[in-house]
Motif scaffolding. Structure first.
Motif, PDB file in Angstrom:
ATOM      1  N   ILE A 184       0.605  -1.851   0.260  1.00 53.40           N
ATOM      2  CA  ILE A 184      -0.299   0.324  -0.232  1.00 53.40           C
ATOM      3  C   ILE A 184       1.230   1.422   0.450  1.00 53.40           C
ATOM      4  N   THR A 185       0.689   1.746  -0.894  1.00 53.38           N
ATOM      5  CA  THR A 185       1.373   3.051  -1.114  1.00 53.38           C
ATOM      6  C   THR A 185       0.607   4.831  -0.901  1.00 53.38           C
ATOM      7  N   ARG A 186       1.694   5.678  -0.723  1.00 53.47           N
ATOM      8  CA  ARG A 186       0.051   6.931  -0.208  1.00 53.47           C
ATOM      9  C   ARG A 186       1.385   7.698  -0.998  1.00 53.47           C
ATOM     10  N   ASN A 187       1.001   8.467  -2.104  1.00 54.06           N
ATOM     11  CA  ASN A 187       1.649   9.654  -2.144  1.00 54.06           C
ATOM     12  C   ASN A 187       3.289   8.812  -2.938  1.00 54.06           C
TER      13      ASN A 187
ATOM     14  N   VAL B 231       5.834   4.116   0.306  1.00 51.12           N
ATOM     15  CA  VAL B 231       5.162   2.363   0.537  1.00 51.12           C
ATOM     16  C   VAL B 231       4.153   2.994   1.757  1.00 51.12           C
ATOM     17  N   ILE B 232       3.066   3.128   2.895  1.00 50.83           N
ATOM     18  CA  ILE B 232       3.146   3.285   4.222  1.00 50.83           C
ATOM     19  C   ILE B 232       2.585   1.707   4.947  1.00 50.83           C
ATOM     20  N   GLY B 233       2.200   1.022   3.969  1.00 48.69           N
ATOM     21  CA  GLY B 233       1.909  -0.449   4.718  1.00 48.69           C
ATOM     22  C   GLY B 233       2.079  -1.610   3.801  1.00 48.69           C
ATOM     23  N   GLU B 234       1.646  -2.883   4.604  1.00 47.24           N
ATOM     24  CA  GLU B 234       1.853  -3.800   3.363  1.00 47.24           C
ATOM     25  C   GLU B 234       0.617  -5.497   4.047  1.00 47.24           C
ATOM     26  N   ALA B 235      -0.105  -5.822   3.348  1.00 43.89           N
ATOM     27  CA  ALA B 235      -1.171  -6.668   3.642  1.00 43.89           C
ATOM     28  C   ALA B 235      -1.239  -7.956   3.264  1.00 43.89           C
ATOM     29  N   GLY B 236      -1.125  -9.241   3.126  1.00 45.84           N
ATOM     30  CA  GLY B 236      -1.465 -10.062   2.707  1.00 45.84           C
ATOM     31  C   GLY B 236      -2.964 -10.876   3.564  1.00 45.84           C
TER      32      GLY B 236
ATOM     33  N   ALA C 179       0.851  -1.383   9.080  1.00 47.14           N
ATOM     34  CA  ALA C 179       0.751  -0.468   9.081  1.00 47.14           C
ATOM     35  C   ALA C 179       2.385   0.686   9.514  1.00 47.14           C
ATOM     36  N   TYR C 180       2.617   1.295   8.408  1.00 43.18           N
ATOM     37  CA  TYR C 180       4.413   1.643   8.929  1.00 43.18           C
ATOM     38  C   TYR C 180       4.175   2.903   9.592  1.00 43.18           C
ATOM     39  N   HIS C 181       3.277   3.381  10.179  1.00 43.83           N
ATOM     40  CA  HIS C 181       2.646   4.368  10.761  1.00 43.83           C
ATOM     41  C   HIS C 181       1.463   3.880  11.644  1.00 43.83           C
TER      42      HIS C 181
END
Length: 171
Positions: A114-117, A120-125, A145-147
């Motif tokens: 998951i990227t924002r602008n 990369v701000i997160g990963e999911a599976g 969630a990285y933040h």
């Protein structure tokens, strides 16, 4: 950084899910409603409504979901891009540019970034896990969630992706 497990309840007619952190402590609640739109509400552990996710009813080619904030204001639409083997989604109408890219398979594990602008701000599976009894397997999602402040919104995105994938499987 915050890692969560979003587990669909096996016998939920309305689509409830549990969201726990990596230690097993409850993090958010996802409550589904009995409707044609597969509406799901995401709450924090104090009972505050954070987000609402619901399917778009009429579609021409690809399924999509709307995401509303806790005040029931539509803030975005998540749309799947047309790819047979890739799971690519784009968030339309939101203040930031989001993209979700990864692998997509109806019965296979899924991995998404998951990227924002562009960041990369997160990963999911998605993984199928044993229910531990005769009911068989259930599906669940892990989310990193990285933040911490992004965690609730990313849970809403994963719920929306799950709704779209389920709708695609049903036709």
């Amino acid at each position: 950084m915050r890692t969560l497990l979003i587990k669909n309840k096996f016998w939920s007619l309305r689509g409830h899910s549990t969201v726990n952190d990596i230690s097993g402590a409850p993090a958010f609640e996802v409550k589904g409603t009995f409707s044609l739109w597969r509406k799901k509400k995401i709450y924090d552990m104090e009972g505050n409504l954070l987000y609402i996710v619901r399917n778009k009813m009429i579609r021409f080619f690809m399924n999509s979901c709307y995401i509303y904030d806790g005040n029931k204001t539509k803030i975005a639409r998540l749309k799947q891009k047309f790819h047979l083997l890739k799971g690519e989604f784009v968030l339309l109408g939101y203040k930031d540019e989001y993209a979700i890219n990864g692998t997509l398979g109806l019965l296979s594990e899924r991995n998404m970034t998951i990227t924002r602008n562009g960041e990369v701000i997160g990963e999911a599976g998605r993984k199928f896990t044993s229910a531990g009894d005769v009911l068989g397997a259930t599906d669940s999602f892990y989310l990193t969630a990285y933040h911490d402040e992004d965690a609730a919104f990313l849970v809403a995105l994963i719920v929306a992706i799950d709704n779209i994938i389920d709708k695609n499987a049903r036709g």
